[in-house]
Design a protein around this motif. Structure first.
Motif, mmCIF file in Angstrom:
data_model
loop_
_atom_site.group_PDB
_atom_site.id
_atom_site.type_symbol
_atom_site.label_atom_id
_atom_site.label_comp_id
_atom_site.label_asym_id
_atom_site.label_seq_id
_atom_site.Cartn_x
_atom_site.Cartn_y
_atom_site.Cartn_z
ATOM 1 N N ALA A 83 0.811 -1.220 0.000
ATOM 2 C CA ALA A 83 0.000 0.000 0.000
ATOM 3 C C ALA A 83 0.844 1.270 0.000
ATOM 4 C CB ALA A 83 -0.927 -0.004 1.214
ATOM 5 N N GLY A 84 2.155 1.157 0.268
ATOM 6 C CA GLY A 84 3.018 2.344 0.327
ATOM 7 C C GLY A 84 2.674 3.254 1.497
ATOM 8 N N SER A 85 2.420 2.668 2.644
ATOM 9 C CA SER A 85 1.970 3.414 3.832
ATOM 10 C C SER A 85 3.100 4.154 4.529
ATOM 11 C CB SER A 85 1.320 2.455 4.828
ATOM 12 O OG SER A 85 0.214 1.817 4.249
ATOM 13 N N ARG A 86 2.722 5.244 5.198
ATOM 14 C CA ARG A 86 3.654 6.046 6.012
ATOM 15 C C ARG A 86 2.981 6.381 7.330
ATOM 16 N NH1 ARG A 86 6.368 10.737 2.367
ATOM 17 N NH2 ARG A 86 7.656 9.359 1.094
ATOM 18 N N PHE A 87 3.789 6.376 8.399
ATOM 19 C CA PHE A 87 3.277 6.711 9.717
ATOM 20 C C PHE A 87 4.287 7.602 10.434
ATOM 21 C CE2 PHE A 87 1.645 2.510 8.643
ATOM 22 C CZ PHE A 87 0.282 2.716 8.757
#
Length: 165
Positions: free
Chosen positions: A17-21
Motif C-alpha cells: 500500500a506504500g503506507s507512512r506513519f
C-alpha cells in the motif's frame, strides 16, 4: 502521512500500500531498553515508510529522534545521548531472500503481523553505545579532562618522548 503509529503492523501489506506513519512512542514502554537507561522518561519521535523499490523489494525505512539518559561508565553520572538514526529493512520471508537483498537493506524476517514498538525498540538498542561515556573534556570524573595526566599515567609515555627526539 498518518500522524498516529499503529500498535500492530502487517509489513508486507503496508509495503504493497506504500503506507507512512509518524508519531511519538513513550520510552517507558521499552522493557528491553530500560536496563540501559538511567531514566525512561520522554519519548522517541518515529517516522516509518513502507514500500517497494525499483527492484520490487519490499522495504521498511524509518527515522528515530530522541534523547536517551544513560549512565557514564567513567563517572557514573547521568549523561544525555542524542539519537538521530535512520534504518532501512528489506522485508523477507526466507533465508534465501535475505541473502539476495541489496546491501542498502538489513533483512527483516516477516510472517504476518508484528508489534511496531518492538521493531523501534530494537533500533534504539542498536543506537546505545556499548560503553556510554561523556566526552573527556565534559566528564566530571577526577582527571578525566586532563590529557597530560593521562599521558603521564601511560607506561610508555617516556618512550614516546625519546622517539620524538
Amino acid at each position: 502521512m498518518i500522524e498516529r503509529l499503529p500498535l500492530v503492523i502487517d509489513p508486507l501489506r503496508l509495503a504493497e500500500a506504500g503506507s507512512r506513519f509518524r508519531g511519538p512512542l513513550p520510552l517507558a514502554e521499552f522493557q528491553r531498553l530500560a536496563p540501559s537507561l538511567q531514566q525512561a522518561q520522554g519519548e522517541v519521535e518515529v517516522e516509518v515508510e513502507f514500500g517497494k523499490d525499483d527492484l520490487h523489494v519490499a522495504y521498511l525505512s524509518g527515522r528515530l529522534h530522541t534523547q536517551l539518559v544513560l549512565v557514564c561508565q567513567r563517572c557514573l553520572q547521568p549523561m544525555t545521548w542524542p539519537v538521530n538514526t535512520t534504518f532501512a529493512l528489506g522485508l523477507v520471508t526466507t533465508d534465501q531472500a535475505a541473502e539476495q537483498l541489496p546491501e542498502r537493506y538489513e533483512p527483516l524476517m516477516v510472517s504476518g503481523s508484528m508489534a511496531l514498538a518492538e521493531l523501534i525498540e530494537d533500533e534504539l538498542i542498536l543506537a546505545v553505545p556499548l560503553v556510554p561515556m561523556h566526552p573527556r573534556a565534559e566528564c566530571p570524573a577526577p582527571g578525566a579532562g586532563d590529557d597530560r595526566q593521562q599521558q603521564e599515567a601511560h607506561p610508555f609515555a617516556a618512550l614516546a618522548q625519546l622517539k620524538r627526539r
